[in-house]
Design a protein around this motif. Structure first.
Motif, PDB file in Angstrom:
ATOM      1  N   ALA A  25       0.835  -1.203   0.000  1.00 17.16           N
ATOM      2  CA  ALA A  25       0.000   0.000   0.000  1.00 17.16           C
ATOM      3  C   ALA A  25       0.868   1.250   0.000  1.00 17.16           C
ATOM      4  CB  ALA A  25      -0.917   0.001   1.222  1.00 17.16           C
ATOM      5  N   LEU A  26       0.352   2.311  -0.582  1.00 20.19           N
ATOM      6  CA  LEU A  26       1.073   3.581  -0.671  1.00 20.19           C
ATOM      7  C   LEU A  26       0.312   4.651   0.100  1.00 20.19           C
ATOM      8  CD1 LEU A  26       1.970   3.398  -4.448  1.00 20.19           C
ATOM      9  CD2 LEU A  26       3.566   3.188  -2.562  1.00 20.19           C
ATOM     10  N   PRO A  27       0.926   5.252   1.123  1.00 21.69           N
ATOM     11  CA  PRO A  27       0.236   6.269   1.921  1.00 21.69           C
ATOM     12  C   PRO A  27       0.062   7.570   1.156  1.00 21.69           C
ATOM     13  CG  PRO A  27       2.507   6.049   2.654  1.00 21.69           C
ATOM     14  CD  PRO A  27       2.290   4.974   1.632  1.00 21.69           C
ATOM     15  N   SER A  79      -2.079  17.683  11.493  1.00 21.31           N
ATOM     16  CA  SER A  79      -0.638  17.495  11.660  1.00 21.31           C
ATOM     17  C   SER A  79       0.078  17.331  10.332  1.00 21.31           C
ATOM     18  CB  SER A  79      -0.373  16.252  12.526  1.00 21.31           C
ATOM     19  OG  SER A  79      -0.765  15.074  11.828  1.00 21.31           O
ATOM     20  N   GLY A  80      -0.648  16.943   9.298  1.00 20.10           N
ATOM     21  CA  GLY A  80      -0.033  16.671   8.006  1.00 20.10           C
ATOM     22  C   GLY A  80       0.626  15.315   7.920  1.00 20.10           C
ATOM     23  N   GLU A  81       0.518  14.511   9.001  1.00 19.37           N
ATOM     24  CA  GLU A  81       1.213  13.229   9.048  1.00 19.37           C
ATOM     25  C   GLU A  81       0.309  12.035   8.779  1.00 19.37           C
ATOM     26  OE1 GLU A  81       4.499  12.868   9.236  1.00 19.37           O
ATOM     27  OE2 GLU A  81       4.480  15.045   9.073  1.00 19.37           O
ATOM     28  N   ARG A  82      -0.970  12.181   8.999  1.00 17.57           N
ATOM     29  CA  ARG A  82      -1.858  11.032   8.813  1.00 17.57           C
ATOM     30  C   ARG A  82      -2.173  10.838   7.334  1.00 17.57           C
ATOM     31  NH1 ARG A  82      -6.026  11.442  13.985  1.00 17.57           N
ATOM     32  NH2 ARG A  82      -4.583  10.467  15.463  1.00 17.57           N
ATOM     33  N   ALA A  83      -2.365   9.564   6.967  1.00 18.53           N
ATOM     34  CA  ALA A  83      -2.542   9.246   5.548  1.00 18.53           C
ATOM     35  C   ALA A  83      -3.574   8.150   5.361  1.00 18.53           C
ATOM     36  CB  ALA A  83      -1.211   8.800   4.945  1.00 18.53           C
ATOM     37  N   ILE A  84      -4.250   8.181   4.224  1.00 21.52           N
ATOM     38  CA  ILE A  84      -5.025   7.038   3.758  1.00 21.52           C
ATOM     39  C   ILE A  84      -4.118   6.254   2.819  1.00 21.52           C
ATOM     40  CG2 ILE A  84      -7.241   8.180   4.063  1.00 21.52           C
ATOM     41  CD1 ILE A  84      -7.298   8.780   1.092  1.00 21.52           C
ATOM     42  N   ASN A  85      -4.440   4.995   2.560  1.00 19.78           N
ATOM     43  CA  ASN A  85      -3.512   4.108   1.865  1.00 19.78           C
ATOM     44  C   ASN A  85      -4.092   3.585   0.563  1.00 19.78           C
ATOM     45  OD1 ASN A  85      -1.359   3.683   4.158  1.00 19.78           O
ATOM     46  ND2 ASN A  85      -3.367   3.459   5.135  1.00 19.78           N
ATOM     47  N   SER A  86      -3.382   3.843  -0.526  1.00 19.05           N
ATOM     48  CA  SER A  86      -3.815   3.372  -1.838  1.00 19.05           C
ATOM     49  C   SER A  86      -3.391   1.918  -2.033  1.00 19.05           C
ATOM     50  CB  SER A  86      -3.182   4.233  -2.936  1.00 19.05           C
ATOM     51  OG  SER A  86      -3.453   3.689  -4.222  1.00 19.05           O
ATOM     52  N   ILE A  87      -4.355   1.082  -2.395  1.00 10.34           N
ATOM     53  CA  ILE A  87      -4.053  -0.320  -2.688  1.00 10.34           C
ATOM     54  C   ILE A  87      -5.037  -0.790  -3.747  1.00 10.34           C
ATOM     55  CG2 ILE A  87      -5.535  -1.183  -0.824  1.00 10.34           C
ATOM     56  CD1 ILE A  87      -3.499  -3.484  -0.448  1.00 10.34           C
ATOM     57  N   SER A  88      -4.588  -1.628  -4.653  1.00 10.55           N
ATOM     58  CA  SER A  88      -5.499  -2.103  -5.691  1.00 10.55           C
ATOM     59  C   SER A  88      -6.467  -3.117  -5.093  1.00 10.55           C
ATOM     60  CB  SER A  88      -4.728  -2.736  -6.849  1.00 10.55           C
ATOM     61  OG  SER A  88      -4.355  -4.058  -6.541  1.00 10.55           O
ATOM     62  N   ARG A  89      -7.684  -3.078  -5.596  1.00  9.82           N
ATOM     63  CA  ARG A  89      -8.699  -4.025  -5.110  1.00  9.82           C
ATOM     64  C   ARG A  89      -8.232  -5.469  -5.308  1.00  9.82           C
ATOM     65  NH1 ARG A  89     -14.122  -3.976  -4.076  1.00  9.82           N
ATOM     66  NH2 ARG A  89     -14.260  -1.768  -4.617  1.00  9.82           N
ATOM     67  N   LEU A 125       3.552  11.501 -11.238  1.00  8.54           N
ATOM     68  CA  LEU A 125       2.956  12.471 -10.333  1.00  8.54           C
ATOM     69  C   LEU A 125       3.412  12.160  -8.909  1.00  8.54           C
ATOM     70  CD1 LEU A 125      -0.736  12.314 -11.688  1.00  8.54           C
ATOM     71  CD2 LEU A 125       0.930  14.128 -12.161  1.00  8.54           C
ATOM     72  N   ASP A 126       3.131  13.056  -7.987  1.00  5.89           N
ATOM     73  CA  ASP A 126       3.481  12.834  -6.586  1.00  5.89           C
ATOM     74  C   ASP A 126       2.752  11.601  -6.058  1.00  5.89           C
ATOM     75  OD1 ASP A 126       4.041  12.966  -3.889  1.00  5.89           O
ATOM     76  OD2 ASP A 126       2.665  14.625  -3.500  1.00  5.89           O
ATOM     77  N   PRO A 127       3.481  10.550  -5.614  1.00 10.20           N
ATOM     78  CA  PRO A 127       2.826   9.332  -5.148  1.00 10.20           C
ATOM     79  C   PRO A 127       2.257   9.448  -3.738  1.00 10.20           C
ATOM     80  CG  PRO A 127       5.192   9.107  -4.936  1.00 10.20           C
ATOM     81  CD  PRO A 127       4.951  10.428  -5.628  1.00 10.20           C
ATOM     82  N   ILE A 178      -9.989  11.311 -10.608  1.00  3.23           N
ATOM     83  CA  ILE A 178      -9.047  11.097  -9.524  1.00  3.23           C
ATOM     84  C   ILE A 178      -7.979  10.119  -9.996  1.00  3.23           C
ATOM     85  CG2 ILE A 178     -10.785  11.521  -7.749  1.00  3.23           C
ATOM     86  CD1 ILE A 178     -10.879   8.490  -7.258  1.00  3.23           C
ATOM     87  N   ALA A 179      -6.821  10.141  -9.335  1.00  2.00           N
ATOM     88  CA  ALA A 179      -5.750   9.202  -9.650  1.00  2.00           C
ATOM     89  C   ALA A 179      -5.083   8.764  -8.355  1.00  2.00           C
ATOM     90  CB  ALA A 179      -4.722   9.841 -10.585  1.00  2.00           C
ATOM     91  N   LEU A 180      -4.878   7.443  -8.212  1.00  2.00           N
ATOM     92  CA  LEU A 180      -4.224   6.876  -7.037  1.00  2.00           C
ATOM     93  C   LEU A 180      -2.987   6.106  -7.479  1.00  2.00           C
ATOM     94  CD1 LEU A 180      -7.320   7.233  -6.152  1.00  2.00           C
ATOM     95  CD2 LEU A 180      -6.776   5.582  -4.371  1.00  2.00           C
ATOM     96  N   PRO A 181      -1.906   6.172  -6.686  1.00  2.00           N
ATOM     97  CA  PRO A 181      -0.650   5.535  -7.079  1.00  2.00           C
ATOM     98  C   PRO A 181      -0.656   4.021  -6.873  1.00  2.00           C
ATOM     99  CG  PRO A 181      -0.425   6.511  -4.909  1.00  2.00           C
ATOM    100  CD  PRO A 181      -1.795   6.899  -5.413  1.00  2.00           C
ATOM    101  N   ASN A 182       0.167   3.333  -7.659  1.00  2.00           N
ATOM    102  CA  ASN A 182       0.365   1.882  -7.566  1.00  2.00           C
ATOM    103  C   ASN A 182       1.834   1.565  -7.294  1.00  2.00           C
ATOM    104  OD1 ASN A 182      -2.383   1.151  -8.349  1.00  2.00           O
ATOM    105  ND2 ASN A 182      -1.827   1.914 -10.370  1.00  2.00           N
ATOM    106  N   PRO A 183       2.125   0.394  -6.713  1.00  2.00           N
ATOM    107  CA  PRO A 183       3.519   0.039  -6.423  1.00  2.00           C
ATOM    108  C   PRO A 183       4.424  -0.011  -7.654  1.00  2.00           C
ATOM    109  CG  PRO A 183       2.031  -1.382  -5.201  1.00  2.00           C
ATOM    110  CD  PRO A 183       1.183  -0.586  -6.158  1.00  2.00           C
ATOM    111  N   ASP A 184       3.857  -0.274  -8.850  1.00  2.00           N
ATOM    112  CA  ASP A 184       4.681  -0.314 -10.061  1.00  2.00           C
ATOM    113  C   ASP A 184       4.948   1.086 -10.622  1.00  2.00           C
ATOM    114  OD1 ASP A 184       2.287   0.419 -11.172  1.00  2.00           O
ATOM    115  OD2 ASP A 184       2.137  -1.275 -12.543  1.00  2.00           O
ATOM    116  N   LYS A 185       4.581   2.106  -9.825  1.00  2.00           N
ATOM    117  CA  LYS A 185       4.815   3.516 -10.144  1.00  2.00           C
ATOM    118  C   LYS A 185       3.893   4.050 -11.239  1.00  2.00           C
ATOM    119  CE  LYS A 185       9.442   3.472  -8.237  1.00  2.00           C
ATOM    120  NZ  LYS A 185      10.861   3.827  -8.352  1.00  2.00           N
TER     121      LYS A 185
END
Length: 432
Positions: free
Chosen positions: A71-73, A94-104, A200-202, A216-223
């Motif tokens: 997953a990518l935060p 805080s700017g530190e918390r994140a949701i996590n992108s992961i493919s279904r 783009l910024d991951p 919308i666009a969400l990042p993947n581990p393969d960049k």
């Protein structure tokens, strides 16, 4: 005790893992071939944003590290205007918390593998439910080898928004449903890696807000990035040729076109998905048959809470079984009573968040309101907490989130009126 779970997707696979810990005999029935070896259906892999509610469920069965390894935060939204600079809007004060992108698909495969390896769990693929006697727990499945009849002590429908279990319960006259289709559809597009790096910024969820449409666009581990274009129903059919598609995106999404070499092919060949909210009443029958997750209460995806909400269903069902000594006849009504107002609440908030993402995030007024909100969270820690923070970074029940945010706004409104009164009094005294 034999439990049948119809649907080996995210909810069903997670549920099997939870029930296996109770020493139950669990069989997962899935209409598709094994997704771990089958080809992914084109244009149907909308990325998920897993946040605290989903993580909480995974922690309870010791799967969070394994499942979330890829997953990518994402710590905020990156807004792409038609012209002008990008605008990053952090999710938390805080700017530190994140949701996590992961493919279904990645998440489904990890959960399915864990479920299949759990003691007492078996999985039957290419089994499509065609008959159900909910009182007797008898099911008939269509398979490549013909129809198969099976029975179970408990039948749980975790088979998504188009649930075959719900369809059978409707046919029996046991449940009623209301499906509110959104007058928007969606189409998947893609941005590949650029010279082996992210284009783009991951660390951001990218949004192109355009009023009547949004992408919308969400990042993947393969960049790469998985993009989803949301557009009013029927609008997709207006673009039928490569020149028309390129011209539309050049005018409305000018920074996307150079990053998406397969844009025209994706647009022409990927299907248009439908969006809607499913309301079902009741979710359970006879103390032995029930619906959960999208099968009971599918929502639109604009708060990133579909999977998180379904995972929370599994946690609540598990808790209800604990609180009733493992009695399904008492646990299933208790589960519904505890969850119903919360699922209705997140359904409302998801629809409202679509308007925010589509129409408001690019507004200077909206940006100012978010800065004020984050300031209040820092100045009044624990006293003032934003809706987004409560939904995405806590397990506060969704209905309580709505009530708390309403109280906060009322207090702020009262404070603003009081401040205005003080200022007016000072002005009057000075003018005397």
């Amino acid at each position: 005790m034999k439990v049948a779970i119809v649907g080996a997707g995210l909810t069903g696979s997670l549920l099997a893992c939870f029930l296996a810990r109770r020493g139950l005999s669990v069989t997962l029935y899935e209409r598709r071939p094994d997704p771990r070896v089958a080809q992914v259906e084109r244009g149907r892999s909308i990325n998920l944003a897993i946040s605290e509610r989903g993580l909480d469920a995974l922690r309870r069965i010791g799967l969070v590290d394994e499942v979330m390894a890829d997953a990518l935060p994402m710590k905020g939204r990156m807004i792409h205007p038609v012209s002008g600079p990008l605008d990053f809007q952090q999710y938390s004060a805080s700017g530190e918390r994140a949701i996590n992108s992961i493919s279904r698909g990645t998440l489904n495969n990890a959960l399915l593998t864990a479920a299949a390896a759990a003691p007492g769990v078996s999985v039957e693929f290419e089994h499509r439910l065609v008959e159900l006697d909910s009182a007797a727990g008898r099911m008939v499945f269509a398979t490549p080898a013909g129809k198969v009849s099976v029975s179970a002590d408990v039948v749980l429908g975790a088979d998504g928004a188009g649930s075959a279990v719900r369809e059978q319960l409707l046919a029996e006259g046991i449940v009623a449903e209301n499906v509110d289709f959104l007058d928007y559809g969606y189409k998947e597009l893609s941005i590949p890696a650029a010279d082996g790096e992210f284009a783009l910024d991951p660390g951001s969820l990218h949004i192109w807000p355009r009023g009547t449409s949004m992408m919308i666009a969400l990042p993947n581990p393969d960049k790469s990035f998985t993009c989803t274009l949301f557009w009013p129903t029927g609008s997709f059919d207006a673009l039928t040729s490569a020149p028309a598609i390129e011209e539309h995106f050049r005018l409305n999404y000018p920074d996307l076109l150079p990053l998406a070499p397969a844009l025209v092919d994706d647009y022409l060949n990927n299907p248009v998905g439908v969006l809607g909210t499913v309301h079902t009443l009741p979710w359970q029958a006879h103390g032995r048959t029930a619906l959960l997750g999208d099968a009971a209460h599918a929502i639109v995806p604009f708060y990133g809470q579909g999977a998180n909400c379904a995972f929370e269903d599994v946690v609540e069902l598990d808790r209800s079984l604990d609180d009733t000594g493992g009695s399904w006849a008492r646990a299933l009504p208790l589960f519904e009573a505890r969850r119903r107002e919360n699922t209705e609440a997140i359904a409302e908030m998801a629809l409202a968040n679509f308007v925010e993402m589509r129409d408001k995030v690019a507004s200077p007024v909206f940006r100012l309101s978010k800065r004020i909100e984050h300031t209040l969270e820092r100045v009044l820690p624990g006293t003032y907490v934003s809706r987004y923070e409560l939904v995405s970074f806590s397990t506060t029940p969704y209905a309580e989130v709505q009530r708390r945010v309403r109280r906060q706004h009322q207090l702020l409104g009262a404070g603003a009126v009081a401040a205005a009164g003080v200022l007016l009094g000072l002005v009057r005294r000075r003018s005397r």
